[in-house]
Design a protein around this motif. Structure first.
Motif, mmCIF file in Angstrom:
data_model
loop_
_atom_site.group_PDB
_atom_site.id
_atom_site.type_symbol
_atom_site.label_atom_id
_atom_site.label_comp_id
_atom_site.label_asym_id
_atom_site.label_seq_id
_atom_site.Cartn_x
_atom_site.Cartn_y
_atom_site.Cartn_z
ATOM 1 N N SER A 15 0.910 -1.135 0.164
ATOM 2 C CA SER A 15 -0.079 0.014 0.058
ATOM 3 C C SER A 15 0.831 1.289 0.072
ATOM 4 C CB SER A 15 -1.084 -0.024 1.078
ATOM 5 O OG SER A 15 -0.213 0.130 2.417
ATOM 6 N N ARG A 77 -17.081 -4.276 8.885
ATOM 7 C CA ARG A 77 -16.251 -5.498 8.274
ATOM 8 C C ARG A 77 -16.058 -5.393 6.892
ATOM 9 N NH1 ARG A 77 -16.563 -10.752 11.933
ATOM 10 N NH2 ARG A 77 -17.381 -9.994 13.764
ATOM 11 N N GLU A 78 -17.295 -5.176 6.240
ATOM 12 C CA GLU A 78 -17.243 -4.995 4.786
ATOM 13 C C GLU A 78 -16.334 -3.951 4.373
ATOM 14 O OE1 GLU A 78 -17.744 -6.162 0.948
ATOM 15 O OE2 GLU A 78 -18.793 -7.191 2.725
ATOM 16 N N ALA A 79 -16.345 -3.007 4.981
ATOM 17 C CA ALA A 79 -15.344 -1.675 4.673
ATOM 18 C C ALA A 79 -14.351 -2.224 4.873
ATOM 19 C CB ALA A 79 -15.937 -0.480 5.685
ATOM 20 N N ARG A 81 -12.852 -5.189 4.366
ATOM 21 C CA ARG A 81 -12.664 -6.269 3.248
ATOM 22 C C ARG A 81 -12.385 -5.497 2.126
ATOM 23 N NH1 ARG A 81 -17.558 -8.929 4.637
ATOM 24 N NH2 ARG A 81 -17.047 -10.122 6.437
ATOM 25 N N LYS A 82 -12.833 -4.289 2.073
ATOM 26 C CA LYS A 82 -12.427 -3.392 0.722
ATOM 27 C C LYS A 82 -11.422 -2.842 0.681
ATOM 28 C CE LYS A 82 -17.261 -2.870 -0.225
ATOM 29 N NZ LYS A 82 -18.550 -1.789 -0.610
ATOM 30 N N ARG A 83 -10.688 -2.525 1.962
ATOM 31 C CA ARG A 83 -9.377 -1.891 2.018
ATOM 32 C C ARG A 83 -8.102 -2.881 1.699
ATOM 33 N NH1 ARG A 83 -9.039 2.966 4.253
ATOM 34 N NH2 ARG A 83 -6.667 2.633 4.555
ATOM 35 N N GLU A 84 -7.412 -2.457 0.649
ATOM 36 C CA GLU A 84 -6.272 -3.185 0.428
ATOM 37 C C GLU A 84 -4.898 -3.425 1.517
ATOM 38 O OE1 GLU A 84 -5.117 -2.075 -3.530
ATOM 39 O OE2 GLU A 84 -6.768 -2.393 -4.352
#
Length: 99
Positions: A15, A77-79, A81-84
């Motif tokens: 990142s 949790r979904e947010a 998961r979207k973060r690299e």
């Protein structure tokens, strides 16, 4: 509000962001969901015991205690998961004594 403990493995290699920047961004996601971070503990960079991908041989571990409504947890949790830059997360109910 319920109290949670989140263990995060951060990917700072791909990142390019610093650990503090990523922790701040995670805290902002929790705030946006109506929660607040109550405690933060940086645990250090560690190598993985079992490497499944050569790109990810280790990560920086961070433990966050935060308060959040139970219904908002899945959205957070979904947010994550979207973060690299967040490689893995484990969120559990915090022990009231340790928080």
């Amino acid at each position: 509000m319920k109290q949670y403990e989140g263990l995060f493995i951060l990917d700072t290699d791909t990142s390019g962001a610093t650990v503090d920047d990523i922790i701040k961004a995670i805290g902002e996601l929790i705030k946006e969901a109506g929660g607040k971070v109550t405690n933060e503990q940086k645990l250090d960079r560690r190598s993985f015991a079992r490497v499944t991908d050569k790109k990810h041989s280790g990560g920086f571990y961070v433990s966050l205690y935060f308060e959040l409504e139970a219904g908002a947890l899945e959205g957070v949790r979904e947010a994550f998961r979207k973060r690299e830059d967040v490689f893995r997360t484990q969120i559990t109910l915090a022990d009231p004594v340790s928080a």
